[in-house]
Write a protein that holds these residues in place. Sequence first.
Motif, short mmCIF file in Angstrom:
data_model
loop_
_atom_site.label_atom_id
_atom_site.label_comp_id
_atom_site.label_asym_id
_atom_site.label_seq_id
_atom_site.Cartn_x
_atom_site.Cartn_y
_atom_site.Cartn_z
N HIS A 88 1.67 8.63 -0.04
CA HIS A 88 2.35 7.85 0.98
C HIS A 88 3.29 6.82 0.35
N ILE A 89 4.34 6.47 1.10
CA ILE A 89 5.36 5.53 0.66
C ILE A 89 5.03 4.15 1.23
N ALA A 90 5.22 3.12 0.42
CA ALA A 90 4.89 1.76 0.84
C ALA A 90 5.82 1.31 1.96
N VAL A 139 3.33 2.96 -8.30
CA VAL A 139 2.24 3.62 -7.58
C VAL A 139 1.18 2.58 -7.25
N TYR A 140 0.48 2.74 -6.13
CA TYR A 140 -0.61 1.82 -5.77
C TYR A 140 -1.95 2.54 -5.92
N PRO A 141 -2.61 2.40 -7.08
CA PRO A 141 -3.82 3.18 -7.34
C PRO A 141 -5.06 2.69 -6.59
N ASP A 194 0.85 -1.19 0.00
CA ASP A 194 0.00 0.00 0.00
C ASP A 194 0.89 1.24 0.00
N GLY A 195 1.16 1.75 -1.19
CA GLY A 195 1.94 2.97 -1.29
C GLY A 195 2.92 2.93 -2.44
N PHE A 196 3.63 4.04 -2.59
CA PHE A 196 4.61 4.22 -3.66
C PHE A 196 5.94 3.58 -3.28
N ASN A 246 -4.13 11.90 -7.75
CA ASN A 246 -2.99 11.83 -6.84
C ASN A 246 -1.91 10.89 -7.37
N CYS A 247 -2.33 9.79 -7.99
CA CYS A 247 -1.36 8.85 -8.58
C CYS A 247 -0.60 9.50 -9.72
#
Length: 315
Positions: free
Chosen positions: A239-241, A284-286, A211-213, A295-296
Amino acid sequence: MSDERFYPIGTPGQPWTEADKATWLGQRNIERSYKDEVLAKLEGVGGPALAPGFLVEQYGALSIDAARYPLFVARPAEPKAGLPWALITGGVHGYETSGVQGALEFLREHASAYLDRLNLVIAPCVSPWGYEVINRWNPETHDPNRSFVADSPAEESASLMRLVADLEAEHGAVFLVHMDLHETTDSDEDEFRPALAARDGKAFEPGLIPDGFYTVGDTENPQAGFQGAIIAAVEQVTHIAPADDKGEIIGCPVVQRGVINYPLDGLGLCAGVTGARFTTTTEVYPDSPKTTPENCNAAQVAAVRGGLDYALAQA
């Protein structure tokens, strides 16, 4: 090998036959328009790009329908001798939407500001058939992002490799940066990884979607500072994964916050095609409840700007 069926095509434990592949292709449906969502945004296709100082040129077409799926790149109208080159690619996996739309947004809003420092090349949608059918593979069930190899079986990959070779031959292009824009989606776990296992006659082993970039660097040339600069830029946007309880993301050790490494050349990945000093694959986690499509796209743009700015500061 278990005979449990986890995918509706093929025989469990056996690689797909040509008939199985044809069945898979016959089940693909057009779900969105490359013409409307990509080509229409490249103003003056075959002429001026949507950003000052760029031209749009065709570098190939997909044989499944050459008229429907031309391949276009935006490049400097007047490349400057002595400047380093940078390549931004999106849509190598056509279903990963923000890679395509983020590349177009960067071209529209920011690319011209770099032309006094970089010869910047942007291929926003490497796999337009995949974009329309929202799929990872090409029509022959090849993964373009495992096909950047000699005698590539994927024409999407082979066309981009020829483009890079032509730029090197015609303009003496020496690439400082290559950023390849991707997504990791819930459909990876629901559809594409099961399909891959079925295609290859292997068992499906479930995984976790982060969940996240995050970014994927090169095992042989990781460039930790470059990856870190991208993460720092993106965390201002999304947010970062986090690492999982094993300290991994998608089964790979996290080498610094939000960063894993793959052997780019060994796996035939797009980010290795130029041999650039600074390379990355963005992810990216869309499907996160914490984000939106806009945002993505913004995260991809932030990644590109952060990466280019860092690379230029080191050049």
